[in-house]
Design an enzyme around this catalytic site. Structure first.
Site, PDB file in Angstrom:
ATOM      1  N   SER A 135      49.209  44.387  34.324  1.00 38.89           N
ATOM      2  CA  SER A 135      47.930  43.757  34.029  1.00 38.89           C
ATOM      3  C   SER A 135      47.645  43.968  32.551  1.00 38.89           C
ATOM      4  O   SER A 135      47.612  45.106  32.086  1.00 38.89           O
ATOM      5  CB  SER A 135      46.838  44.387  34.891  1.00 38.89           C
ATOM      6  OG  SER A 135      45.574  43.879  34.529  1.00 38.89           O
ATOM      7  N   LYS A 161      49.896  39.619  34.634  1.00 38.15           N
ATOM      8  CA  LYS A 161      48.506  39.197  34.886  1.00 38.15           C
ATOM      9  C   LYS A 161      47.747  39.344  33.592  1.00 38.15           C
ATOM     10  O   LYS A 161      47.853  40.375  32.926  1.00 38.15           O
ATOM     11  CB  LYS A 161      47.913  40.084  35.980  1.00 38.15           C
ATOM     12  CG  LYS A 161      46.381  40.099  36.040  1.00 38.15           C
ATOM     13  CD  LYS A 161      45.915  40.722  37.341  1.00 38.15           C
ATOM     14  CE  LYS A 161      44.730  41.640  37.148  1.00 38.15           C
ATOM     15  NZ  LYS A 161      44.318  42.303  38.409  1.00 38.15           N
ATOM     16  N   LYS A 163      43.928  39.045  31.643  1.00 38.62           N
ATOM     17  CA  LYS A 163      42.486  39.034  31.860  1.00 38.62           C
ATOM     18  C   LYS A 163      41.901  37.828  31.123  1.00 38.62           C
ATOM     19  O   LYS A 163      42.343  37.507  30.006  1.00 38.62           O
ATOM     20  CB  LYS A 163      41.876  40.327  31.331  1.00 38.62           C
ATOM     21  CG  LYS A 163      42.298  41.569  32.109  1.00 38.62           C
ATOM     22  CD  LYS A 163      41.703  41.564  33.492  1.00 38.62           C
ATOM     23  CE  LYS A 163      41.988  42.866  34.228  1.00 38.62           C
ATOM     24  NZ  LYS A 163      41.356  42.883  35.557  1.00 38.62           N
ATOM     25  N   ASP A 188      42.896  36.980  35.828  1.00 39.52           N
ATOM     26  CA  ASP A 188      41.823  37.728  36.500  1.00 39.52           C
ATOM     27  C   ASP A 188      40.552  37.639  35.657  1.00 39.52           C
ATOM     28  O   ASP A 188      40.529  38.080  34.509  1.00 39.52           O
ATOM     29  CB  ASP A 188      42.244  39.191  36.681  1.00 39.52           C
ATOM     30  CG  ASP A 188      41.251  40.000  37.516  1.00 39.52           C
ATOM     31  OD1 ASP A 188      40.211  39.441  37.938  1.00 39.52           O
ATOM     32  OD2 ASP A 188      41.521  41.203  37.750  1.00 39.52           O
ATOM     33  N   GLU A 213      42.210  35.134  40.024  1.00 38.82           N
ATOM     34  CA  GLU A 213      41.556  36.259  40.690  1.00 38.82           C
ATOM     35  C   GLU A 213      40.071  36.341  40.346  1.00 38.82           C
ATOM     36  O   GLU A 213      39.688  36.307  39.174  1.00 38.82           O
ATOM     37  CB  GLU A 213      42.282  37.541  40.266  1.00 38.82           C
ATOM     38  CG  GLU A 213      41.835  38.805  40.981  1.00 38.82           C
ATOM     39  CD  GLU A 213      42.658  40.027  40.553  1.00 38.82           C
ATOM     40  OE1 GLU A 213      43.737  39.855  39.933  1.00 38.82           O
ATOM     41  OE2 GLU A 213      42.217  41.158  40.822  1.00 38.82           O
ATOM     42  N   ASP A 238      39.071  39.878  44.822  1.00 39.12           N
ATOM     43  CA  ASP A 238      39.209  41.318  44.570  1.00 39.12           C
ATOM     44  C   ASP A 238      37.843  41.954  44.863  1.00 39.12           C
ATOM     45  O   ASP A 238      37.578  42.395  45.986  1.00 39.12           O
ATOM     46  CB  ASP A 238      39.672  41.517  43.108  1.00 39.12           C
ATOM     47  CG  ASP A 238      39.709  42.974  42.654  1.00 39.12           C
ATOM     48  OD1 ASP A 238      39.353  43.865  43.447  1.00 39.12           O
ATOM     49  OD2 ASP A 238      40.082  43.251  41.487  1.00 39.12           O
ATOM     50  N   LYS A 262      42.668  46.904  47.404  1.00 35.26           N
ATOM     51  CA  LYS A 262      42.580  48.198  46.725  1.00 35.26           C
ATOM     52  C   LYS A 262      41.933  49.158  47.709  1.00 35.26           C
ATOM     53  O   LYS A 262      40.795  48.914  48.147  1.00 35.26           O
ATOM     54  CB  LYS A 262      41.681  48.113  45.485  1.00 35.26           C
ATOM     55  CG  LYS A 262      42.225  47.270  44.347  1.00 35.26           C
ATOM     56  CD  LYS A 262      41.206  47.139  43.233  1.00 35.26           C
ATOM     57  CE  LYS A 262      41.764  46.320  42.079  1.00 35.26           C
ATOM     58  NZ  LYS A 262      40.689  45.889  41.150  1.00 35.26           N
ATOM     59  N   GLY A 290      45.226  47.425  41.212  1.00 35.63           N
ATOM     60  CA  GLY A 290      45.322  48.695  40.494  1.00 35.63           C
ATOM     61  C   GLY A 290      44.009  49.061  39.836  1.00 35.63           C
ATOM     62  O   GLY A 290      43.202  48.181  39.513  1.00 35.63           O
TER      63      GLY A 290
HETATM   64  C1  NPQ Z   1      41.190  44.565  38.418  1.00 35.38           C
HETATM   65  N1  NPQ Z   1      42.408  46.459  37.369  1.00 35.38           N
HETATM   66  O1  NPQ Z   1      42.150  44.162  39.037  1.00 35.38           O
HETATM   67  C2  NPQ Z   1      41.142  45.948  37.773  1.00 35.38           C
HETATM   68  C3  NPQ Z   1      40.086  46.078  36.785  1.00 35.38           C
HETATM   69  C4  NPQ Z   1      39.801  47.433  36.256  1.00 35.38           C
HETATM   70  C5  NPQ Z   1      44.638  46.801  36.526  1.00 35.38           C
HETATM   71  O2  NPQ Z   1      43.420  44.886  36.122  1.00 35.38           O
HETATM   72  C6  NPQ Z   1      38.746  51.326  33.294  1.00 35.38           C
HETATM   73  C7  NPQ Z   1      38.914  50.234  32.483  1.00 35.38           C
HETATM   74  C8  NPQ Z   1      38.906  51.184  34.637  1.00 35.38           C
HETATM   75  C9  NPQ Z   1      39.215  49.011  33.017  1.00 35.38           C
HETATM   76  C10 NPQ Z   1      39.362  49.778  36.557  1.00 35.38           C
HETATM   77  C11 NPQ Z   1      43.423  45.959  36.650  1.00 35.38           C
HETATM   78  C12 NPQ Z   1      39.203  49.949  35.194  1.00 35.38           C
HETATM   79  C13 NPQ Z   1      39.350  48.855  34.372  1.00 35.38           C
HETATM   80  C14 NPQ Z   1      39.659  48.519  37.049  1.00 35.38           C
HETATM   81  C15 NPQ Z   1      39.655  47.622  34.922  1.00 35.38           C
HETATM   82  O3  NPQ Z   1      40.210  43.857  38.375  1.00 35.38           O
HETATM   83 MG    MG Z   2      40.825  42.241  39.680  1.00 36.76          MG
END
Ligand code: NPQ
Ligand code: MG
Length: 369
Positions: A135, A161, A163, A188, A213, A238, A262, A290
């Site tokens: 990610s 992935k 953002k 995402d 996402e 999510d 998750k 994650g």
């Molecule tokens: C998601 N995770 O899928 C989350 C978002 C997420 C790996 O994209 C600190 C900073 C904690 C940013 C926990 C991924 C976080 C964070 C989750 C982002 O949406």
């Molecule tokens: Mg997400």
């Protein structure tokens, strides 16, 4: 099983590079690590709430409060048969799913150590390696994004992935497609759009994405059901899916065609498995999300992702993706085929290095029966 005492550690881990999403930019990652003592065994759990309520309403502060005042007192010093009974005790507290999931993880670890079974075996996982992806946070420009992703592709990640947020969506995704025509790619939005503003995302449908996402708000399952028919690309939920019931309702409404699971978001592995089973029966692909876990939470994610319905790569990167130094002695590395090995030792199958953990602990608490 009877828990004699439980310790909480508030960790603050520096991130290798800042991680930026539609809800903000992080340079470090906070979490709570739990130690649950039963006889001469200790189980470890990780609560994935962050320092700030950007991803969800829970924080390390709320988890600390609810664990120490309500969840731990509800289970300390009593004979418990297993995880179902644990969850029944925790049900007296509403919500606070990440706090519950952290405690539950430690109990799964104990259960495995007691029976000599790995968490994969306890959950019914069928794979000894699972496919993973990376990610990638928002970067300064689409060109910078392409450069960063190129580095991850060189490391062997076969699914990317990215953002997105309003103003940084179609342009970034197009730049990725031009640079990497065949890479498995998904985006995402972390709830950054409304049903109206999501019209800006329609051109994504031409980019052959695996999924889009969580474009809309956490409590907008209904609006996702209005949005999905406007895309050929599957929407994936999510933040919106907090329970197996939500998953059933989202699928009944056709609000998505894929679900990100998750354990922390849904109150633990027990509920996560229920969502997996429901989706598996309906032929809905799921994948393991994650939360920038340490080696403790990463081990749990790998076991979960080894269940048969996890047919899309998980957001489970190698340890070094996020951290220079992890709290587990095991460091998870990427195999050349973009997989990571599922731990095989009893429970989570990891050894926590107490010296390293204490280095990052900014607060500790022991709760006794
Ligand atoms: C998601 N995770 O899928 C989350 C978002 C997420 C790996 O994209 C600190 C900073 C904690 C940013 C926990 C991924 C976080 C964070 C989750 C982002 O949406
Ligand atoms: Mg997400």
């Amino acid at each position: 099983m009877k828990f004699d005492r439980i310790k909480l550690f508030h960790l603050r881990m520096p991130l290798r590079t800042p991680f930026e999403t539609s809800f903000g930019r992080s340079t470090g990652r906070d979490c709570v690590i739990l130690q649950v003592f039963a006889g001469d065994l200790v189980g470890y759990g990780e609560c994935v709430a962050d320092a700030t309520p950007g991803y969800s309403s829970e924080t390390v502060g709320t988890a600390w409060h609810v664990l120490s005042e309500f969840l731990i007192p509800a289970v300390l010093g009593q004979e418990l048969q297993g995880v179902a009974e644990l969850q029944a005790r925790l049900a007296a507290t509403r919500g606070h799913r990440m706090a519950k999931a952290g405690l539950e993880m430690a109990v799964w670890d104990l259960l495995g150590k007691t029976t000599g079974k790995s968490l994969r075996e306890l959950l019914g996982g069928v794979h000894s390696q699972v496919e993973v992806g990376v990610s990638v946070g928002l970067q300064a420009s689409p060109q910078a994004l392409v450069q960063v992703v190129n580095g991850y592709l060189e490391q062997g990640y076969a699914r990317i992935k990215i953002k997105i947020k309003p103003g940084r969506d179609v342009g970034d995704a197009r730049a990725m497609r031009v640079a990497f025509p065949h890479v498995r790619l998904q985006v995402d939005a972390n709830s950054a759009y409304t049903l109206e503003s999501a019209a800006a995302l329609l051109p994504l449908d031409e980019l052959d994405l695996l999924l889009i996402e969580q474009p809309l708000d956490e409590d907008d399952i209904w609006d996702h059901s209005r949005l999905q028919p406007r895309f050929r690309t599957p929407l994936c939920l999510d933040e919106s899916i907090l329970s197996a019931r939500h998953a059933r309702q989202a699928l009944d409404m056709a609000a998505c065609r894929v679900i990100n699971i998750k354990a922390g978001r849904v109150g633990g592995l027990y509920e996560a498995c229920k969502i997996h089973d429901l989706c598996f029966l309906q032929g809905i692909p799921v994948w393991c999300g994650g939360m920038l876990e340490t080696g403790v939470g990463r081990a749990s994610n790998l076991a979960l992702a080894s269940l048969p319905g996890f047919t899309l790569p998980g957001d489970i990167s190698a340890s070094e993706r996020y951290y220079v130094e992890d709290i587990t002695r095991e460091t998870f590395t990427l195999n050349p085929d973009s997989t990571i090995d599922v731990p095989e030792k009893p429970g989570l199958g990891v050894d926590v290095d107490l010296h390293v953990m204490k280095k990052y602990a900014i607060k500790e608490l022991e709760v006794k029966a």
